[in-house]
Write a protein that holds these residues in place. Structure first.
Motif, short mmCIF file in Angstrom:
data_model
loop_
_atom_site.label_atom_id
_atom_site.label_comp_id
_atom_site.label_asym_id
_atom_site.label_seq_id
_atom_site.Cartn_x
_atom_site.Cartn_y
_atom_site.Cartn_z
N ASP A 10 0.86 -1.18 0.00
CA ASP A 10 0.00 0.00 0.00
C ASP A 10 0.90 1.23 0.00
O ASP A 10 1.92 1.24 0.70
CB ASP A 10 -0.90 0.00 1.24
CG ASP A 10 -2.06 0.98 1.12
OD1 ASP A 10 -1.80 2.20 1.03
OD2 ASP A 10 -3.21 0.53 1.12
N ASP A 56 -2.98 -3.22 -2.52
CA ASP A 56 -3.77 -2.05 -2.89
C ASP A 56 -3.80 -1.96 -4.41
O ASP A 56 -2.94 -2.53 -5.10
CB ASP A 56 -3.12 -0.80 -2.29
CG ASP A 56 -3.98 0.44 -2.46
OD1 ASP A 56 -5.21 0.29 -2.63
OD2 ASP A 56 -3.43 1.55 -2.42
N THR A 84 -8.95 -2.31 -1.63
CA THR A 84 -8.94 -0.98 -2.20
C THR A 84 -10.13 -0.15 -1.74
O THR A 84 -11.13 -0.69 -1.29
CB THR A 84 -8.95 -1.06 -3.74
OG1 THR A 84 -8.95 0.25 -4.31
CG2 THR A 84 -10.16 -1.82 -4.23
#
Length: 220
Positions: A10, A56, A84
């Motif tokens: 991420d 992500d 997400t």
């Protein structure tokens, strides 16, 4: 299951710290690395071989979809769980087609996230019926091209074809069992045979195979 290793990918440090703290406090789950972009996620997945990559979608240098595609192309041992804020059909389809084994949005509860990681690590697909139905909608709206009949489709039995059709329709194992008047265990056995015959990674890939082959056609 114990000893599940997780790679966190991420681009927001605060988000990674939150995930790490959650995993550190959860028995049997171990964060083994952090990546701030897709390219770094691919590199660390190669080096660390985690059980699960918590991925992500929107990241710099390389997005999570391409990172997932590269990771899944190299090994079937590393599972990818897409996480997400963007709950959109285009991401669901692209992520699953890239080889992801699951999809969650970031407003999922901690319990849902931890359960998702464990399910994916166990080799199951985290593809809730509502996500399957959104995938169906994506085929309907975007007119996804068929990629041809998957190898092995001609070997499935009539019962397996019925089960595959219902999976592609977004039904859960329990719903399939009720519809076909079978036990849930029997349904799982049929799904296992379908995975083997169609050389599919998981339930998510069965859905894609059913629609891209034209076995199931979404109603417009």
């Amino acid at each position: 299951m114990t000893g599940i290793s997780v790679l966190l990918a991420d681009d927001h440090p605060l988000m990674r710290e939150s995930f790490r703290a959650l995993l550190d406090a959860s028995p049997g789950l171990t964060p083994v690395g952090e990546a701030g972009n897709g390219a770094e996620a691919v590199r660390l997945a190669r080096e660390l071989r985690p059980d699960v990559v918590l991925m992500d979608v929107r990241m710099p240098e390389m997005d999570g979809i391409e990172a997932t595609r590269q990771i899944c192309a190299e090994t079937s041992a590393v599972r990818v769980l897409i996480l997400t804020t963007f709950d959109l059909d285009e991401y669901v389809y692209a992520a699953l087609q890239a080889g992801a084994s699951g999809f969650l949005v970031k407003d999922a509860t901690a319990a849902e996230l931890l359960n998702g990681i464990r399910l994916v690590a166990a080799g199951e697909a985290l593809l809730a019926p509502r996500v399957t139905r959104r995938l169906i909608d994506a085929f309907t709206k975007q007119g996804k091209p068929r990629s041809g009949t998957p190898r092995g489709l001609e070997t499935i039995t009539e019962r397996e074809r019925e089960v595959l059709t219902l999976i592609a329709g977004g039904l859960s194992n329990t719903e399939i069992a009720e519809h076909l008047h079978l036990g849930v265990g029997t349904v799982k056995t049929h799904i296992g045979r379908l995975l083997h015959k169609l050389a599919a990674r998981d339930r998510a890939q069965l859905v894609i195979a059913a629609y891209e082959s034209g076995l199931v056609t979404p109603a417009r």
